[in-house]
Design a protein around this motif. Sequence first.
Motif, PDB file in Angstrom:
ATOM      1  N   ASP A  89       0.821  -1.204   0.000  1.00 11.87           N
ATOM      2  CA  ASP A  89       0.000   0.000   0.000  1.00 11.87           C
ATOM      3  C   ASP A  89       0.859   1.260   0.000  1.00 11.87           C
ATOM      4  O   ASP A  89       2.092   1.198  -0.027  1.00 11.87           O
ATOM      5  CB  ASP A  89      -0.991  -0.004   1.164  1.00 11.87           C
ATOM      6  CG  ASP A  89      -0.309   0.066   2.542  1.00 11.87           C
ATOM      7  OD1 ASP A  89       0.875   0.458   2.626  1.00 11.87           O
ATOM      8  OD2 ASP A  89      -0.978  -0.276   3.535  1.00 11.87           O
ATOM      9  N   ASN A  90       0.203   2.405   0.031  1.00  7.16           N
ATOM     10  CA  ASN A  90       0.916   3.681  -0.030  1.00  7.16           C
ATOM     11  C   ASN A  90       1.729   3.979   1.230  1.00  7.16           C
ATOM     12  O   ASN A  90       2.526   4.914   1.240  1.00  7.16           O
ATOM     13  CB  ASN A  90      -0.075   4.822  -0.286  1.00  7.16           C
ATOM     14  CG  ASN A  90      -0.379   4.988  -1.756  1.00  7.16           C
ATOM     15  OD1 ASN A  90       0.492   4.784  -2.593  1.00  7.16           O
ATOM     16  ND2 ASN A  90      -1.610   5.333  -2.084  1.00  7.16           N
ATOM     17  N   ASN A  91       1.512   3.203   2.282  1.00  9.07           N
ATOM     18  CA  ASN A  91       2.320   3.341   3.489  1.00  9.07           C
ATOM     19  C   ASN A  91       3.467   2.339   3.524  1.00  9.07           C
ATOM     20  O   ASN A  91       4.076   2.117   4.566  1.00  9.07           O
ATOM     21  CB  ASN A  91       1.434   3.160   4.730  1.00  9.07           C
ATOM     22  CG  ASN A  91       0.433   4.282   4.892  1.00  9.07           C
ATOM     23  OD1 ASN A  91       0.759   5.448   4.685  1.00  9.07           O
ATOM     24  ND2 ASN A  91      -0.801   3.935   5.223  1.00  9.07           N
ATOM     25  N   LEU A  92       3.744   1.722   2.355  1.00 11.99           N
ATOM     26  CA  LEU A  92       4.829   0.755   2.208  1.00 11.99           C
ATOM     27  C   LEU A  92       4.643  -0.446   3.131  1.00 11.99           C
ATOM     28  O   LEU A  92       5.606  -0.976   3.687  1.00 11.99           O
ATOM     29  CB  LEU A  92       6.184   1.423   2.452  1.00 11.99           C
ATOM     30  CG  LEU A  92       6.550   2.565   1.500  1.00 11.99           C
ATOM     31  CD1 LEU A  92       7.853   3.219   1.909  1.00 11.99           C
ATOM     32  CD2 LEU A  92       6.635   2.075   0.065  1.00 11.99           C
ATOM     33  N   THR A 134       0.372   2.185  -5.684  1.00 12.78           N
ATOM     34  CA  THR A 134       0.318   1.086  -4.743  1.00 12.78           C
ATOM     35  C   THR A 134       1.671   0.864  -4.096  1.00 12.78           C
ATOM     36  O   THR A 134       1.775   0.191  -3.090  1.00 12.78           O
ATOM     37  CB  THR A 134      -0.153  -0.213  -5.411  1.00 12.78           C
ATOM     38  OG1 THR A 134       0.690  -0.504  -6.523  1.00 12.78           O
ATOM     39  CG2 THR A 134      -1.578  -0.065  -5.896  1.00 12.78           C
ATOM     40  N   THR A 135       2.708   1.398  -4.675  1.00 11.71           N
ATOM     41  CA  THR A 135       4.014   1.433  -4.005  1.00 11.71           C
ATOM     42  C   THR A 135       4.707   2.697  -4.450  1.00 11.71           C
ATOM     43  O   THR A 135       4.541   3.144  -5.573  1.00 11.71           O
ATOM     44  CB  THR A 135       4.929   0.239  -4.360  1.00 11.71           C
ATOM     45  OG1 THR A 135       5.429   0.406  -5.690  1.00 11.71           O
ATOM     46  CG2 THR A 135       4.188  -1.072  -4.281  1.00 11.71           C
ATOM     47  N   SER A 136       5.489   3.275  -3.575  1.00 13.15           N
ATOM     48  CA  SER A 136       6.169   4.505  -3.955  1.00 13.15           C
ATOM     49  C   SER A 136       7.458   4.233  -4.712  1.00 13.15           C
ATOM     50  O   SER A 136       8.257   5.125  -4.917  1.00 13.15           O
ATOM     51  CB  SER A 136       6.467   5.362  -2.720  1.00 13.15           C
ATOM     52  OG  SER A 136       7.338   4.691  -1.850  1.00 13.15           O
ATOM     53  N   ASN A 137       7.680   2.973  -5.155  1.00 14.49           N
ATOM     54  CA  ASN A 137       8.783   2.757  -6.085  1.00 14.49           C
ATOM     55  C   ASN A 137       8.305   2.951  -7.516  1.00 14.49           C
ATOM     56  O   ASN A 137       9.052   2.709  -8.459  1.00 14.49           O
ATOM     57  CB  ASN A 137       9.417   1.371  -5.909  1.00 14.49           C
ATOM     58  CG  ASN A 137       8.474   0.245  -6.269  1.00 14.49           C
ATOM     59  OD1 ASN A 137       7.356   0.476  -6.716  1.00 14.49           O
ATOM     60  ND2 ASN A 137       8.912  -0.976  -6.067  1.00 14.49           N
ATOM     61  N   GLY A 138       7.069   3.434  -7.645  1.00 17.56           N
ATOM     62  CA  GLY A 138       6.571   3.764  -8.971  1.00 17.56           C
ATOM     63  C   GLY A 138       5.703   2.692  -9.580  1.00 17.56           C
ATOM     64  O   GLY A 138       5.111   2.903 -10.622  1.00 17.56           O
ATOM     65  N   ALA A 139       5.626   1.513  -8.960  1.00 25.42           N
ATOM     66  CA  ALA A 139       4.784   0.462  -9.490  1.00 25.42           C
ATOM     67  C   ALA A 139       3.334   0.780  -9.172  1.00 25.42           C
ATOM     68  O   ALA A 139       2.981   0.981  -8.026  1.00 25.42           O
ATOM     69  CB  ALA A 139       5.176  -0.877  -8.878  1.00 25.42           C
TER      70      ALA A 139
END
Length: 536
Positions: free
Chosen positions: A90-93, A519-524
């Motif tokens: 999620d967006n909170n990793l 859904t992830t802050s690695n850009g995925a």
Amino acid sequence: MLKRSLTTVSVLALALIVSACSAPAPAPTSDNGLVSPGPLPTAWPSGYDPNGSLHIGFVAPPRTLDPALSTGIASLEYLTPVYDRLIQIDNNLQLQPMLATDWSFSSDGSTLTMKLRDDITFHDGTPFTADAVVQNITRSKTLDGSLIKASLATVQSVAAVDAHTVKFQLAPGAAGLPSVLSGVAGMMVSPACLSNAALATAVTNCGTGPYQLSAYQPNVSVSYTQAQAPGKFWEPGAGLLHDLTITYIADADAAINGVQSGDLDVAYSIGTNVPKAQSVVASNTSKFQGMMSTLTSQVVLQFNSNIPTMNDKVLRQAAGMAIDRDAINQLYGGTCTPADQPYIAGHWAHDDNLVDQNAYDPAGAKKLLQDAGQTSPHITLSAIAADQLAVQGLQAQLQAVGFQVDIQTLSIPTLISNWAQGQVSTIAGNLAALDYDPSTLFSTYFSNAKGQIAPEYLTQLQPLMQQAGDPTLSQDQRAAVYAKVFTILNQEALVIPICNPSAFWTAPQYVGGLSALFTTSNGAVDTRYLYRQTGQ
């Protein structure tokens, strides 16, 4: 990111229908038109158009429809509409259930037991069971040409315990496996399709996701149609567009222009293209909205310490101390967050106590070189064309402390190949896209750890990486071990993190679900939560 790809990515999409359980309307925008990343939906939104469609412009091309042949993050957005994963982030990793409802390691870390949903059916009518997971994982580990085989190296075998429980037999160091299963390695394909030689290129009905494939033009676009009636998909808030298209548009500015003209509904920007996207939204907030997220992808200097010129700690430290991260951030319009370690603040592995030995100190850099008798040392920065603005900034800063600096511009495949073969001494630019779990740190920063890290450093790092990969350790215990890894990388100046760029999504106000896009802050990005509002 090297082994998997040298460019970060992302994309988007979705729409919906009224349900008895109704969520609030789309997240409100701020005065500057920005929507903040939010949690994954838990209910169906109201006010969506059940016949809605969206057309998205994205910066990476679709190269395959087979998860096992995917290059990773750069392919995810084309696959996530069709293929659910076992786990999601999620967006909170934080790892969250998807097709798997629960998972746990054994007390000795030798197995991972995973419970599965019992209400899922593949698009071709095949039930989703533990046997499907076994067949998918086995294929990914054995298929010729599989690009996710290495990600599953710690999986020795997998077996069905019952119809909806699987058990993974693990090699040591498998703590990162749940994270691995949140990506392409965790995408489930119908067992009936696994032997289909055309899976990578044909329009098939092989997933469990909210959308089915309807058209595919390799390296151009992928189109999708709704797999189930609006509001009937198993996951609330997902699969509410009638149809969706994602098109490769290499020029991010052209994608932004496409949103302005109405040819596109959503556009993706990254790095130095973000300021333009911000200005488009800010200039007309009644018409446009945007969402920005700091990525785990990083602008870095990566050194091959096995090459004699780079196996010089003084030279590497001086290079690190020459870098003004704030100035590089300004080249990105203030959207590249300065960094001194691999993971951003807020990630569980981030070390708040790290003391940066390579902080900006041009006078100190000059003194280091002078004291070591280094007169005008030469360094070649190898980079891809898309990173030239940042690389030219790095070149000027290095020259200011006495380095002679050349820039070698290479294609992505050539840079990957030359780096892996030890023919590149220093990589510069937006090249590292870190996975959620640091267990992949070596394969991310160094495509072959034995090839790009000199033995004297490798002997320090490998035992720590092995220790941190122990599934019996708590997350806090693992973080404490990774703090030691990051300290060595910093003290020895093996990698110089510079800043974390931002990704920005531009869309008209009629696009809903934008806050759940990342859904992830690695850009995925998973496109399933976007939708089109009624009357638009």
